[in-house]
Design a protein around this motif. Structure first.
Motif, short mmCIF file in Angstrom:
data_model
loop_
_atom_site.label_atom_id
_atom_site.label_comp_id
_atom_site.label_asym_id
_atom_site.label_seq_id
_atom_site.Cartn_x
_atom_site.Cartn_y
_atom_site.Cartn_z
N ILE A 1 -80.92 -14.75 -101.05
CA ILE A 1 -82.23 -14.31 -101.51
C ILE A 1 -82.26 -14.46 -103.03
N ILE B 1 -89.17 -11.80 -104.68
CA ILE B 1 -88.43 -12.80 -103.89
C ILE B 1 -89.03 -14.17 -104.18
N SER C 1 -90.31 -7.27 -99.91
CA SER C 1 -90.28 -7.00 -98.47
C SER C 1 -89.16 -7.84 -97.87
N LEU C 2 -88.25 -7.17 -97.15
CA LEU C 2 -87.05 -7.87 -96.67
C LEU C 2 -86.45 -7.10 -95.50
N ASP C 3 -86.14 -7.81 -94.41
CA ASP C 3 -85.40 -7.26 -93.29
C ASP C 3 -84.00 -7.86 -93.27
N GLN D 1 -85.65 -18.12 -100.31
CA GLN D 1 -84.64 -17.71 -99.33
C GLN D 1 -84.05 -18.95 -98.69
#
Length: 248
Positions: free
Chosen positions: A208, A217, A36-38, A220
């Motif tokens: 990342i 992940i 999950s990553l924006d 970060q």
């Protein structure tokens, strides 16, 4: 009279959004798990990890070259431009003609292609090589032509899969400077895959780190204002932990 509070401005929608993304090929092992990553518009993000961690697979999913087996991916309707490790230039075309080909495929009128191709070559500081074919160019120059060709696609997101990995250290450093300058000038959202900690810390606004088998992940880091020597040490130590964990 009380002044009503002013609502804070809304944050822009992400340029790329991944929600619980997973990937598996057939009955094989899970390659990517619960990513999950924006990624914000105009952000420069580096995906870092050991070989086989799924970095390139994730980039292919963002590009739409493959489909996830779990989760969702949201990208701009205009799509993404992709830059590979190899320049993949047409050997019989000059640098300018290679870029004009990308412009033609985008539907740019013939009368505009030549001038626009030269403008793009100027962005990557390569106007003098416009009429040279790929075999007449150094590896670094070929990659700059490939970057100009990717920019010719005029997509809001630029995906880069270890584009400088095959270059010598001096040329790579020079291209880091070129890419940073182009990014600032164009405002593209960039997702850059690398296995080089120094490259990631130097280029990205955010790094990342993906774990290995499956790729998740694992960390970060924001690079703005950071001591890059310390940052590289922190990232390297976490990367070593992931490699040791995978080898156990």
């Amino acid at each position: 009279m009380t002044t009503p509070p002013v609502a804070p401005p809304l944050a822009p929608a992400p340029a790329v959004r991944l929600q619980h993304v997973g990937k598996r090929y057939g009955a094989g092992p899970v390659v990517l798990d619960d990513i999950s990553l924006d990624i914000a518009p105009s952000e420069f993000v580096c995906l870092l990890g050991a070989s086989g961690c799924g970095k390139s697979t994730l980039l292919n999913l963002i590009a739409g070259l493959d489909a996830p087996t779990a989760g969702t991916i949201e990208t701009p309707a205009e799509g993404s431009a992709f830059m590979f490790q190899d320049s993949a230039l047409m050997p019989w075309l000059t640098a300018r003609r290679n870029i004009e080909l990308a412009l033609r495929l985008r539907g740019v009128p013939r009368a505009e292609r030549g001038e626009r191709a030269l403008e793009l070559l100027d962005i990557v500081s390569l106007t003098d090589a416009a009429d040279k074919r790929p075999h007449e160019l150094s590896g670094g120059m070929r990659q700059r032509v490939a970057l100009a060709r990717a920019l010719a696609q005029d997509r809001p997101v630029l995906l880069m899969d270890e584009p400088f990995a095959a270059l010598d250290a001096i040329t790579r450093d020079l291209l880091h400077e070129e890419l940073a300058r182009v990014w600032r000038a164009t405002g593209r959202t960039i997702v850059f895959v690398t296995h080089n900690v120094r490259e990631a810390a130097r280029l990205g606004q955010r790094v990342i780190l993906l774990s290995s088998r499956p790729g998740r992940i694992a960390g970060q880091w924001r690079t703005a204002g950071a001591d890059h020597v310390v940052l590289e040490q922190q990232i390297t130590e976490q990367l070593r932990k992931e490699i040791r964990r995978n080898a156990a």
